[in-house]
Design a protein around this motif. Structure first.
Motif, short mmCIF file in Angstrom:
data_model
loop_
_atom_site.label_atom_id
_atom_site.label_comp_id
_atom_site.label_asym_id
_atom_site.label_seq_id
_atom_site.Cartn_x
_atom_site.Cartn_y
_atom_site.Cartn_z
N CYS A 192 35.15 43.23 42.71
CA CYS A 192 34.28 42.13 43.11
C CYS A 192 33.78 41.36 41.90
O CYS A 192 33.77 40.11 41.89
CB CYS A 192 33.10 42.67 43.92
SG CYS A 192 33.57 43.41 45.50
N ASP A 193 33.38 42.07 40.87
CA ASP A 193 32.88 41.40 39.66
C ASP A 193 33.98 40.56 39.01
O ASP A 193 33.71 39.45 38.52
CB ASP A 193 32.36 42.44 38.66
CG ASP A 193 31.09 43.13 39.14
OD1 ASP A 193 30.45 42.60 40.08
OD2 ASP A 193 30.75 44.20 38.59
N SER A 213 37.66 34.32 39.01
CA SER A 213 38.36 33.70 40.15
C SER A 213 39.77 34.26 40.28
O SER A 213 40.75 33.53 40.46
CB SER A 213 38.39 32.17 40.01
OG SER A 213 37.08 31.65 40.11
N GLU A 214 39.86 35.58 40.19
CA GLU A 214 41.14 36.28 40.27
C GLU A 214 40.88 37.71 40.73
O GLU A 214 39.86 38.31 40.37
CB GLU A 214 41.82 36.29 38.90
CG GLU A 214 43.13 37.08 38.86
CD GLU A 214 43.63 37.32 37.44
OE1 GLU A 214 44.70 37.94 37.29
OE2 GLU A 214 42.93 36.92 36.48
N ASN A 215 41.78 38.24 41.55
CA ASN A 215 41.73 39.65 41.90
C ASN A 215 42.78 40.37 41.04
O ASN A 215 43.96 40.42 41.42
CB ASN A 215 42.02 39.86 43.39
CG ASN A 215 41.80 41.30 43.83
OD1 ASN A 215 41.97 42.23 43.06
ND2 ASN A 215 41.41 41.49 45.09
N PRO A 216 42.38 40.91 39.89
CA PRO A 216 43.37 41.44 38.94
C PRO A 216 44.09 42.68 39.44
O PRO A 216 45.17 42.99 38.95
CB PRO A 216 42.52 41.74 37.69
CG PRO A 216 41.15 41.98 38.21
CD PRO A 216 41.00 41.06 39.39
N ARG A 217 43.52 43.38 40.40
CA ARG A 217 44.15 44.60 40.90
C ARG A 217 45.19 44.31 41.96
O ARG A 217 46.28 44.90 41.96
CB ARG A 217 43.09 45.55 41.46
CG ARG A 217 43.69 46.87 42.00
CD ARG A 217 42.63 47.86 42.40
NE ARG A 217 41.77 48.21 41.26
CZ ARG A 217 40.70 49.00 41.37
NH1 ARG A 217 40.35 49.49 42.55
NH2 ARG A 217 39.99 49.29 40.31
N TYR A 218 44.90 43.41 42.86
CA TYR A 218 45.77 43.22 44.02
C TYR A 218 46.55 41.91 44.01
O TYR A 218 47.62 41.82 44.61
CB TYR A 218 44.96 43.33 45.31
CG TYR A 218 44.36 44.70 45.51
CD1 TYR A 218 45.16 45.78 45.85
CD2 TYR A 218 43.00 44.92 45.32
CE1 TYR A 218 44.62 47.05 46.02
CE2 TYR A 218 42.45 46.18 45.49
CZ TYR A 218 43.27 47.25 45.84
OH TYR A 218 42.73 48.51 46.00
N LEU A 219 46.02 40.86 43.36
CA LEU A 219 46.73 39.59 43.26
C LEU A 219 46.62 39.06 41.84
O LEU A 219 46.08 37.98 41.59
CB LEU A 219 46.17 38.57 44.25
CG LEU A 219 46.44 38.80 45.73
CD1 LEU A 219 45.72 37.76 46.58
CD2 LEU A 219 47.94 38.79 46.04
N LEU A 270 34.87 31.02 46.75
CA LEU A 270 35.07 32.39 47.27
C LEU A 270 34.17 33.32 46.45
O LEU A 270 34.33 33.42 45.23
CB LEU A 270 36.54 32.80 47.14
CG LEU A 270 37.02 34.06 47.86
CD1 LEU A 270 38.54 34.11 47.84
CD2 LEU A 270 36.49 35.34 47.23
N HIS A 271 33.26 34.00 47.12
CA HIS A 271 32.33 34.88 46.43
C HIS A 271 32.52 36.30 46.94
O HIS A 271 32.55 36.53 48.15
CB HIS A 271 30.89 34.42 46.66
CG HIS A 271 29.87 35.26 45.94
ND1 HIS A 271 29.74 35.24 44.56
CD2 HIS A 271 28.96 36.16 46.39
CE1 HIS A 271 28.77 36.08 44.20
NE2 HIS A 271 28.28 36.64 45.30
N ALA A 272 32.66 37.26 46.04
CA ALA A 272 32.88 38.66 46.41
C ALA A 272 31.60 39.48 46.26
O ALA A 272 30.82 39.27 45.32
CB ALA A 272 33.98 39.27 45.55
N VAL A 273 31.39 40.40 47.18
CA VAL A 273 30.23 41.30 47.15
C VAL A 273 30.69 42.71 47.51
O VAL A 273 31.68 42.88 48.22
CB VAL A 273 29.11 40.86 48.12
CG1 VAL A 273 28.57 39.50 47.76
CG2 VAL A 273 29.62 40.85 49.55
N HIS A 274 29.99 43.73 47.02
CA HIS A 274 30.36 45.09 47.38
C HIS A 274 29.31 45.76 48.27
O HIS A 274 29.35 46.98 48.47
CB HIS A 274 30.62 45.93 46.12
CG HIS A 274 29.45 46.06 45.20
ND1 HIS A 274 29.24 45.20 44.16
CD2 HIS A 274 28.44 46.94 45.18
CE1 HIS A 274 28.15 45.55 43.51
NE2 HIS A 274 27.64 46.60 44.12
#
Length: 380
Positions: A54-55, A61-67, A76-80
């Motif tokens: 999420c951080d 502005s990237e999902n380094p693990r999955y995309l 697009l804002h991520a929260v856990h």
């Protein structure tokens, strides 16, 4: 001269997008769905279990693990924290593996505003109950409308903005029929539609979900046959007869056969059976090459939905009296140690049948012994 609308033809209507949607699940497909919603101009809040993911999404502005390497929209804002994701949401989308739908839906129910529609993106049948994923979610979500989003969609391609289409399915109440522009299905479709993502609308949840559950099993069969050295004719036959198995099960459960010929059935099946990007197809390819299951994917514990669905789909089919020989063959190989060559030989040398079921005739396969020998040699 201004043309008047034809009598009996519905006038176009324009639904209103939801203002804020919570996307529950920050894997590859969840992130791609959230990115699509954000590009449609809707505020997207993406919930993920891992604070580091999420951080990274918020900072880069990237999902380094999955995309990795794919730029995500700034809105697009991520929260856990689940509460933070659902606070103020007008709708939610649950994008987690099928085995997690019940537990995650239970968490969503604790924090989601009353009455908001919830769309499920998981595909499968719950092994213990035989319930479809929307039915599982309904048991946990109370009186919130539950639907699904399904179709031929690889996450990476969707996130990159490649032209993509999917079906949004929700039940249509009497009020929804009178005002379709206010229905959950139409508003969710509007909230997903961008210059590259095209959403279609359906009221047939059973037909849409059966397509999504069965296609993974058929893809494993296609992979095994391709891995063993068979070519395009074989895969085309499995895809076509796989659609027939989908239609039969959907119809037995109250769905419409025509739904299975759409995006969530034939479309998703064609994609999944045609590319090793699909984990289901990839597993089948490796098994067809005689790689032991424990050594597939280089020994990594990769979740393959079709592996579990092979059992749950055939359990359900047996319960309602539907014959699904391709799915049964995959089940025997994956869960009962059946030898692939002998199993596919038995599938191919079954009695010859009429394709229109209404003809209701069959006769013994005239070359069954030769077929058995051919398959045994190919899988040896």
């Amino acid at each position: 001269m201004k043309h008047q609308p034809l009598a009996g033809v519905p006038r176009p209507f324009r639904p209103t997008s939801f203002k804020r949607i919570a996307v529950i699940g920050a894997g590859s497909w969840g992130t791609a769905v959230a990115a699509t919603i954000a590009r449609a101009g809707v505020e997207a809040r993406l919930w993920g279990r891992d604070p580091q993911v999420c951080d990274a999404i918020n900072a880069r502005s990237e999902n380094p693990r999955y995309l990795p390497g794919i730029a995500l929209p700034d809105n697009l804002h991520a929260v856990h924290e689940m509460r933070g994701a659902l606070d103020g949401a007008e709708a939610a989308v649950i994008v987690v593996p099928s085995r997690s739908v019940r537990s995650v839906a239970r968490q969503v129910a604790e924090h989601a505003p009353d009455g908001i529609p919830v769309a499920i993106c998981a595909k499968g049948i719950e092994a213990e109950t035989g319930l479809l994923m929307t039915q599982v979610a309904e048991e946990e979500l109370g009186h919130r409308p539950v639907g699904c989003v399904s179709g031929p969609t690889f996450a990476t391609e969707t996130a990159l903005g490649h032209p993509t289409a999917a079906t949004v399915a929700f039940p249509f109440t009497y009020a929804d029929r009178l005002r379709p522009d206010e229905s959950p299905a139409a508003r969710m479709a509007m909230s997903l539609t961008t210059e590259s993502f095209r959403a279609y609308i359906s009221d047939d949840l059973v037909g849409v979900e059966i397509g999504g559950a069965v296609k993974n099993v058929i893809a494993i069969a296609c992979g095994m046959m391709t891995g063993a050295g068979f070519a395009e004719n074989t895969r085309a036959a499995l895809i076509t007869r796989g659609v027939d198995e989908m239609k039969a099960l959907a119809e037995a459960l109250g769905g419409r056969r025509e739904t299975v010929t759409g995006l969530s059935g034939m479309g998703d099946l064609t994609l999944t059976c045609s590319s090793p990007t699909s984990r289901n197809m990839s597993l089948g390819l490796q098994l067809g090459q005689r790689i032991p299951r424990a050594e597939c994917f280089d020994g990594r514990p990769v979740v393959v939905e079709g592996e579990m669905n092979a059992r749950s789909v055939t359990d359900l089919a047996r319960r309602v009296g539907v014959s699904m020989p391709i799915c049964e063959a995959v089940r025997e190989i994956l869960h009962h140690g059946a030898e692939p060559g002998a199993t596919f030989a038995a599938l191919w040398s079954r009695p010859i049948e009429a394709e229109p079921r209404a003809m209701d005739l069959s006769f013994d396969h005239p070359a069954s012994d030769t077929a058995i020998q051919q398959f045994a040699e190919r899988f040896s």
